[in-house]
Enzyme design. Structure first.
Site, PDB file in Angstrom:
ATOM      1  CG  ASP A   1      -1.957  -1.215   1.198  1.00 25.05           C
ATOM      2  OD1 ASP A   1      -2.258  -1.352   0.429  1.00 25.05           O
ATOM      3  OD2 ASP A   1      -2.426  -1.478   2.344  1.00 25.05           O
ATOM      4  NE  ARG A   2      -1.232   7.559  -0.701  1.00 21.23           N
ATOM      5  CZ  ARG A   2      -1.391   8.263   0.156  1.00 21.23           C
ATOM      6  NH1 ARG A   2      -0.235   8.736   0.673  1.00 21.23           N
ATOM      7  NH2 ARG A   2      -2.325   8.207   0.927  1.00 21.23           N
TER       8      ARG A   2
END
Length: 318
Positions: free
Chosen positions: A128-129
């Site tokens: 995930d970012r």
């Protein structure tokens, strides 16, 4: 100019072009999407379309952005290459850096930055970012397939650090199921359950307590995912009652995520979350390369927030 493609699948099949664009990609306003359609920047199956064109399952919608039209958010560019071989790159990704182009992020991504030096690399997996830590890139399609097969057959062993709310005091192995949370207002949110439910997939995760910071009431936990489901660690820790610090979607209040989407990171949200990102970090990766009969182990350093509260963390890691 790079264009971006989306294959139309339910629930978007049957919608018009403009409705699909507004719902799927809200980084442009409805008026902006209408302008881009009229400018010939939107095609379906290679053909120019009107905004009211109906989409069908399997259609391919292509969007060619106007350079500089979207102002991309700032990102953390402090990535580093931990290990490089003839086939792979092992990269330490900071938090707040997306892996690849999506949404408002087009050029400010880890893949885009690395491609300046390694034009043909391919992500083997993703984070995930907001999650920091190790990610792997392959230098050829053949190498990517080889490594992904090891992931699929559970021959890759990963460890994560998580900073969580509360006193996580005992080792736990969670065996259960994860799938879409149909009761959530957040479309991509998952939910963990010890019981099977519709369209859920089995998941297994080991959690080992490392240290507890009594003053802040937070714990450092070592996480060993046995399966690799989307949001598996975050959803499992929420189920256990120990949400990750800074997690907007799987935190103490789900609507934090909706507030963040609508209003951005306000002072009140920052105070409630404690941190701007979720404090989850991919710490190590280990696997056997049967071609050389050697075990490959790659580790990162600790991340800054962990060092702040647990400066002696190396003493606790088994």
């Amino acid at each position: 100019m790079t264009s971006y493609q989306s294959v139309i699948r339910p629930p978007y099949a049957g919608k018009t072009v403009i409705d699909f664009l507004k719902e799927k990609f809200p980084y442009h306003s409805a008026a902006e999407w209408e302008f881009l359609v009229k400018e010939g920047r939107i095609r379906v199956n290679g053909n120019l379309v009107s905004s009211e064109k109906q989409l069908f399952d399997g259609n391919v919608l292509e969007y060619e952005p106007i350079p500089g039209r979207i102002k991309e958010p700032e990102v953390n560019v402090s990535y580093s290459v931990l290990k490089e071989t003839d086939e792979f790159l092992f990269v330490e990704k900071p938090g707040n850096l997306p892996m690849h182009p999506a949404g408002r992020y087009r050029t400010q991504t880890l893949l885009s930055f690395l491609e300046k030096e390694y034009p043909k690399i391919i992500p083997v997996h993703r984070l995930d970012r907001e999650t920091s830590g190790i990610v792997i890139f392959a230098k050829t399609e053949e190498s990517r397939k080889w490594f992904q097969k090891k992931f699929e057959t559970r021959q890759v062993f990963k460890e994560y650090f998580a900073l969580v709310h509360g006193n996580f005091s005992k080792e736990i192995q969670l065996d259960g199921f994860i799938g879409k949370d149909i009761h959530s207002a957040i479309r991509k949110k998952m939910v963990y359950s010890p019981n099977q439910f519709s369209e859920a997939k089995s998941c297994q995760t080991q959690f080992l307590p490392l240290s507890y910071h009594e003053l802040e009431n937070i714990s450092l936990v070592l996480v060993r995912p046995i399966t690799g489901r989307i949001h598996q660690i975050r959803a499992s820790l929420l189920f256990l009652g120990f949400p990750i610090l800074g997690d907007k979607m799987y935190g103490k209040r789900e609507t934090i995520f909706l507030d963040f989407v609508n209003y951005g990171m306000t002072d009140s949200l920052q105070k409630e979350l404690g941190f701007e990102r979720q404090l989850l970090h991919a710490y190590s990766i280990r696997y056997l390369d049967e071609r050389t009969n050697q075990t490959v182990m790659v580790k990162t350093k600790g991340f800054p927030e962990m060092e702040l509260y647990f400066p002696n963390w190396k003493n606790y890691v088994p």
